[in-house]
Write an enzyme that holds these catalytic residues in place. Structure first.
Site, PDB file in Angstrom:
ATOM      1  N   ARG A  50     -32.912  21.720  18.794  1.00  0.00           N
ATOM      2  CA  ARG A  50     -32.194  22.040  20.040  1.00  0.00           C
ATOM      3  C   ARG A  50     -33.002  23.054  20.847  1.00  0.00           C
ATOM      4  O   ARG A  50     -33.050  22.996  22.079  1.00  0.00           O
ATOM      5  CB  ARG A  50     -30.830  22.632  19.661  1.00  0.00           C
ATOM      6  CG  ARG A  50     -29.896  22.737  20.813  1.00  0.00           C
ATOM      7  CD  ARG A  50     -29.499  21.337  21.245  1.00  0.00           C
ATOM      8  NE  ARG A  50     -28.695  21.360  22.429  1.00  0.00           N
ATOM      9  CZ  ARG A  50     -27.948  20.342  22.848  1.00  0.00           C
ATOM     10  NH1 ARG A  50     -27.937  19.213  22.179  1.00  0.00           N
ATOM     11  NH2 ARG A  50     -27.240  20.435  23.933  1.00  0.00           N
ATOM     12  N   HIS A 102     -15.050  20.642  36.770  1.00  0.00           N
ATOM     13  CA  HIS A 102     -14.270  20.415  35.545  1.00  0.00           C
ATOM     14  C   HIS A 102     -12.945  19.748  35.928  1.00  0.00           C
ATOM     15  O   HIS A 102     -12.294  20.172  36.880  1.00  0.00           O
ATOM     16  CB  HIS A 102     -14.022  21.742  34.818  1.00  0.00           C
ATOM     17  CG  HIS A 102     -13.309  21.538  33.525  1.00  0.00           C
ATOM     18  ND1 HIS A 102     -13.946  21.062  32.390  1.00  0.00           N
ATOM     19  CD2 HIS A 102     -12.002  21.681  33.200  1.00  0.00           C
ATOM     20  CE1 HIS A 102     -13.063  20.941  31.418  1.00  0.00           C
ATOM     21  NE2 HIS A 102     -11.873  21.310  31.879  1.00  0.00           N
TER      22      HIS A 102
HETATM   23  C1  GAR Z   1     -15.766  13.989  35.548  1.00  0.00           C
HETATM   24  O1  GAR Z   1     -14.383  13.817  35.452  1.00  0.00           O
HETATM   25  C2  GAR Z   1     -16.132  15.455  35.384  1.00  0.00           C
HETATM   26  O2  GAR Z   1     -15.215  16.322  35.968  1.00  0.00           O
HETATM   27  C3  GAR Z   1     -16.122  15.579  33.896  1.00  0.00           C
HETATM   28  O3  GAR Z   1     -16.757  14.408  33.432  1.00  0.00           O
HETATM   29  C4  GAR Z   1     -16.477  13.347  34.361  1.00  0.00           C
HETATM   30  C5  GAR Z   1     -17.787  12.709  34.768  1.00  0.00           C
HETATM   31  O4  GAR Z   1     -17.564  11.586  35.604  1.00  0.00           O
HETATM   32  N1  GAR Z   1     -16.796  16.779  33.453  1.00  0.00           N
HETATM   33  C6  GAR Z   1     -16.404  17.485  32.400  1.00  0.00           C
HETATM   34  O5  GAR Z   1     -15.493  17.147  31.664  1.00  0.00           O
HETATM   35  C7  GAR Z   1     -17.202  18.757  32.163  1.00  0.00           C
HETATM   36  N2  GAR Z   1     -16.541  19.603  31.222  1.00  0.00           N
HETATM   37  P1  GAR Z   1     -18.710  11.018  36.535  1.00  0.00           P
HETATM   38  O6  GAR Z   1     -19.961  10.846  35.682  1.00  0.00           O
HETATM   39  O7  GAR Z   1     -18.172   9.700  37.003  1.00  0.00           O
HETATM   40  O8  GAR Z   1     -18.934  11.989  37.669  1.00  0.00           O
END
Ligand code: GAR
Length: 208
Positions: free
Chosen positions: A66, A110
């Site tokens: 990592r 988020h």
């Molecule tokens: C989104 O809902 C974003 O808010 C979430 O992942 C998804 C990605 O969708 N992020 C998290 O959960 C971060 N903790 P996308 O690739 O279609 O934008």
């Protein structure tokens, strides 16, 4: 001109919302230098390609440790020299040295109203599963600065979304994206590009 790097892990619908907002003039004076993904098959990389933007894959799987990945990731970002790093569904912990290097210059979207359903283990659909399990009637999305913690940095913008009878994690995820994420992420980027949110060491948040 605000030079951005957008980091994605999956579908990249938030990246698409940024690209659409740039095209439609809702984000001005900005450009995307590159889209970075930890996942070679992320559709977000395809979206970058279709928009004529460099796509870069940097996967922890390609490094022995990592630490080596963190170093390569950080070096890559330093070479790209973005003013702003946008985590748009990027499911890799940002190494502390990178948070330091780009203090107040990394934002994240988020899919909940922080401090609910956030922190370690809450990402993607799991966030919405948590919200439905708890029975909240209102959820939403948050854009925040990234600090050394997980979802703990200063909050820049939030938007509430109603949970509806019969929602599944998938239907709730979709509504949170449509009614909140795809709106507030481009909005915050525009506020940064216009100097209404100051980035850099200060992390002062939004001045209205
Ligand atoms: C989104 O809902 C974003 O808010 C979430 O992942 C998804 C990605 O969708 N992020 C998290 O959960 C971060 N903790 P996308 O690739 O279609 O934008």
């Amino acid at each position: 001109m605000l030079n951005m790097v957008v980091c994605v892990s999956g579908g990249g619908t938030n990246l698409q919302a940024i690209l659409d907002a740039m095209k439609e003039g809702r984000i001005q004076d900005s450009r995307i230098l590159a889209v970075v993904s930890n996942n070679a098959s992320a559709y977000g990389l395809k979206r970058a390609e279709m928009a004529g933007i460099d796509g870069i894959c940097l996967s922890p799987k390609d490094y022995d440790t990592r630490e080596e990945f963190n170093q390569a990731f950080c070096e890559k970002m330093k070479r790209l020299k973005p003013d702003l790093i946008v985590l748009a569904g990027f499911l890799v912990n940002i190494p502390p040295r990178m948070v330091k290097e780009f203090a107040g210059r990394i934002i994240n979207i988020h899919p909940s109203l922080i401090p609910s359903f956030c922190g370690t283990g809450f990402y993607g659909l799991k966030v919405h599963e948590g919200a439905l399990r708890r029975g909240v009637k209102i959820t939403g999305a948050t854009v925040h600065f990234v600090d050394e913690g997980t979802d703990t940095g200063p909050i820049l913008c939030q938007k509430a979304v109603e949970v509806k009878e019969g929602d599944t994690p998938e239907s709730l995820q979709r509504r949170v994206m449509e009614e909140a994420e795809w709106i507030i992420l481009p909005q915050v980027i525009q506020e940064i590009a216009q100097g209404r949110i100051r980035i850099g060491e200060e992390q002062e948040g939004l001045k209205r």
